[in-house]
Motif scaffolding. Structure first.
Motif, PDB file in Angstrom:
ATOM      1  N   ILE A 148       0.837  -1.196   0.000  1.00  0.00           N
ATOM      2  CA  ILE A 148       0.000   0.000   0.000  1.00  0.00           C
ATOM      3  C   ILE A 148       0.877   1.252   0.000  1.00  0.00           C
ATOM      4  N   ASP A 149       0.488   2.202  -0.851  1.00  0.00           N
ATOM      5  CA  ASP A 149       1.071   3.544  -0.841  1.00  0.00           C
ATOM      6  C   ASP A 149      -0.057   4.521  -0.569  1.00  0.00           C
ATOM      7  N   GLY A 150       0.203   5.507   0.265  1.00  0.00           N
ATOM      8  CA  GLY A 150      -0.843   6.482   0.543  1.00  0.00           C
ATOM      9  C   GLY A 150      -0.307   7.731   1.193  1.00  0.00           C
ATOM     10  N   GLY A 151      -1.226   8.540   1.673  1.00  0.00           N
ATOM     11  CA  GLY A 151      -0.861   9.765   2.358  1.00  0.00           C
ATOM     12  C   GLY A 151      -1.886  10.089   3.418  1.00  0.00           C
ATOM     13  N   PHE A 152      -1.524  10.995   4.328  1.00  0.00           N
ATOM     14  CA  PHE A 152      -2.484  11.432   5.338  1.00  0.00           C
ATOM     15  C   PHE A 152      -2.108  12.819   5.839  1.00  0.00           C
ATOM     16  N   ASN A 153      -3.115  13.507   6.322  1.00  0.00           N
ATOM     17  CA  ASN A 153      -2.934  14.737   7.085  1.00  0.00           C
ATOM     18  C   ASN A 153      -3.314  14.446   8.527  1.00  0.00           C
ATOM     19  N   SER A 154      -2.783  15.212   9.445  1.00  0.00           N
ATOM     20  CA  SER A 154      -3.022  14.967  10.862  1.00  0.00           C
ATOM     21  C   SER A 154      -3.457  16.269  11.531  1.00  0.00           C
ATOM     22  N   PHE A 155      -4.661  16.716  11.170  1.00  0.00           N
ATOM     23  CA  PHE A 155      -5.165  17.989  11.682  1.00  0.00           C
ATOM     24  C   PHE A 155      -5.646  17.858  13.126  1.00  0.00           C
ATOM     25  N   TRP A 156      -5.422  18.892  13.904  1.00  0.00           N
ATOM     26  CA  TRP A 156      -5.962  18.970  15.265  1.00  0.00           C
ATOM     27  C   TRP A 156      -5.994  20.436  15.666  1.00  0.00           C
ATOM     28  N   LEU A 157      -6.818  20.724  16.662  1.00  0.00           N
ATOM     29  CA  LEU A 157      -6.973  22.104  17.132  1.00  0.00           C
ATOM     30  C   LEU A 157      -6.402  22.251  18.528  1.00  0.00           C
ATOM     31  N   ASN A 158      -5.588  23.288  18.732  1.00  0.00           N
ATOM     32  CA  ASN A 158      -5.072  23.543  20.078  1.00  0.00           C
ATOM     33  C   ASN A 158      -6.131  24.291  20.900  1.00  0.00           C
ATOM     34  N   PRO A 159      -5.902  24.500  22.188  1.00  0.00           N
ATOM     35  CA  PRO A 159      -6.924  25.164  23.028  1.00  0.00           C
ATOM     36  C   PRO A 159      -7.344  26.548  22.529  1.00  0.00           C
ATOM     37  N   GLN A 160      -6.495  27.191  21.741  1.00  0.00           N
ATOM     38  CA  GLN A 160      -6.834  28.503  21.196  1.00  0.00           C
ATOM     39  C   GLN A 160      -7.570  28.398  19.852  1.00  0.00           C
ATOM     40  N   GLY A 161      -7.827  27.142  19.412  1.00  0.00           N
ATOM     41  CA  GLY A 161      -8.531  26.929  18.161  1.00  0.00           C
ATOM     42  C   GLY A 161      -7.651  27.010  16.932  1.00  0.00           C
ATOM     43  N   LYS A 162      -6.331  27.052  17.123  1.00  0.00           N
ATOM     44  CA  LYS A 162      -5.414  27.108  15.993  1.00  0.00           C
ATOM     45  C   LYS A 162      -5.160  25.699  15.487  1.00  0.00           C
ATOM     46  N   GLU A 163      -5.203  25.545  14.155  1.00  0.00           N
ATOM     47  CA  GLU A 163      -5.059  24.216  13.555  1.00  0.00           C
ATOM     48  C   GLU A 163      -3.600  23.823  13.401  1.00  0.00           C
ATOM     49  N   GLY A 164      -3.287  22.597  13.808  1.00  0.00           N
ATOM     50  CA  GLY A 164      -1.968  22.021  13.590  1.00  0.00           C
ATOM     51  C   GLY A 164      -2.061  20.873  12.610  1.00  0.00           C
ATOM     52  N   ASN A 165      -0.935  20.435  12.096  1.00  0.00           N
ATOM     53  CA  ASN A 165      -0.895  19.286  11.194  1.00  0.00           C
ATOM     54  C   ASN A 165       0.404  18.538  11.423  1.00  0.00           C
ATOM     55  N   ASP A 166       0.467  17.849  12.546  1.00  0.00           N
ATOM     56  CA  ASP A 166       1.599  16.988  12.845  1.00  0.00           C
ATOM     57  C   ASP A 166       1.095  15.787  13.638  1.00  0.00           C
ATOM     58  N   PHE A 167       1.960  14.818  13.872  1.00  0.00           N
ATOM     59  CA  PHE A 167       1.498  13.587  14.509  1.00  0.00           C
ATOM     60  C   PHE A 167       2.585  12.983  15.386  1.00  0.00           C
ATOM     61  N   SER A 168       2.147  12.104  16.296  1.00  0.00           N
ATOM     62  CA  SER A 168       3.084  11.394  17.169  1.00  0.00           C
ATOM     63  C   SER A 168       3.509  10.065  16.557  1.00  0.00           C
ATOM     64  N   PHE A 169       2.546   9.317  16.013  1.00  0.00           N
ATOM     65  CA  PHE A 169       2.876   8.074  15.331  1.00  0.00           C
ATOM     66  C   PHE A 169       1.737   7.688  14.398  1.00  0.00           C
ATOM     67  N   ALA A 170       2.056   6.811  13.448  1.00  0.00           N
ATOM     68  CA  ALA A 170       1.051   6.184  12.586  1.00  0.00           C
ATOM     69  C   ALA A 170       1.119   4.681  12.839  1.00  0.00           C
ATOM     70  N   ALA A 171      -0.035   4.025  12.824  1.00  0.00           N
ATOM     71  CA  ALA A 171      -0.098   2.586  13.067  1.00  0.00           C
ATOM     72  C   ALA A 171      -0.967   1.932  11.993  1.00  0.00           C
ATOM     73  N   GLY A 172      -0.720   0.645  11.737  1.00  0.00           N
ATOM     74  CA  GLY A 172      -1.459  -0.050  10.692  1.00  0.00           C
ATOM     75  C   GLY A 172      -2.047  -1.366  11.151  1.00  0.00           C
ATOM     76  N   PHE A 173      -3.175  -1.737  10.529  1.00  0.00           N
ATOM     77  CA  PHE A 173      -3.883  -2.977  10.842  1.00  0.00           C
ATOM     78  C   PHE A 173      -4.454  -3.548   9.549  1.00  0.00           C
ATOM     79  N   ILE A 174      -4.339  -4.854   9.362  1.00  0.00           N
ATOM     80  CA  ILE A 174      -4.905  -5.486   8.176  1.00  0.00           C
ATOM     81  C   ILE A 174      -5.820  -6.645   8.558  1.00  0.00           C
ATOM     82  N   ARG A 175      -6.762  -6.919   7.680  1.00  0.00           N
ATOM     83  CA  ARG A 175      -7.640  -8.081   7.793  1.00  0.00           C
ATOM     84  C   ARG A 175      -7.781  -8.650   6.386  1.00  0.00           C
TER      85      ARG A 175
END
Length: 207
Positions: A148-175
């Motif tokens: 698999i090849d893909g991409g992702f964004n990691s949006f989140w809002l801080n307490p002031q409502g400012k948007e971030g786009n970073d992450f701590s880790f990515a994890a995968g699961f298959i079935r």
């Protein structure tokens, strides 16, 4: 009013193509429980996610994430297997999740690298992303071909409502998706049909 047959055919074909295009370009679906991500926030092999889920609390341990994933997308006897984080091996030897740079649509790109024996296997795939805010979003992709090849964004809002786009880790699961196997009776009928076809061809040649 008469319409030439070729023009009518073209109009009908154009309408069908337009309807199909609209179906493919369905609007993104927001992940539940708030958050700022949706099904267009991640891709796998060129397709956006079929579903996604936002979880506000902190989860990090692989066993907890696996239980969370199966609570969302799994079913008894048909659960997902943890295949690792971008910084940690999973339960299947030789499968590795790698995260790299960005493109025009996604800040992060990823690859699920699999052993040759797994290549071409059809699976349901879940990509889990822990945001820097400790929130966690998981994306479900159905009927995806390994690797698999893909991409992702990691949006989140801080307490002031400012948007971030970073992450701590990515994890995968298959079935693994079950592939229907013909029943013995069906195979026998197919064999008889092929024998009959061969006999008919031989008979026609000798006639």
């Amino acid at each position: 009013m008469r319409i030439h047959r070729n023009k009518a055919t073209a109009l009908i074909s154009g309408s069908i193509l337009m309807a199909a295009s609209m179906a493919v370009q369905a609007a993104p679906v927001a992940c539940i429980n708030g958050g700022v991500n949706d099904t267009y926030s991640a891709s796998a092999n060129g397709a956006y996610a079929d579903a996604c889920h936002y979880f506000a609390s902190n989860i990090a341990d692989s066993s907890v994430i696996t239980a969370h994933t199966n609570g969302l997308w799994g079913s008894p006897g048909n659960d997902f297997t943890y295949v690792g984080k971008d910084s940690e091996a999973g339960e299947i030897s030789g499968i590795e999740l790698m995260v790299s740079g960005s493109d025009d649509e996604f800040k992060y790109l990823y690859q699920l690298i699999v052993p040759q024996a797994w290549e071409g296997t059809t699976v349901d795939w879940v990509l889990g992303v822990k945001q820097a805010s400790n929130s966690y979003t998981s994306y479900l992709f159905e009927d995806v071909t390994l690797g698999i090849d893909g991409g992702f964004n990691s949006f989140w809002l801080n307490p002031q409502g400012k948007e971030g786009n970073d992450f701590s880790f990515a994890a995968g699961f298959i079935r693994v998706v079950d592939v229907p196997v013909p029943e013995p009776g069906s195979l026998a009928l197919l064999g008889l049909g092929l024998i009959g076809l061969r006999f008919a061809r031989q008979h026609s040649k000798s006639a």
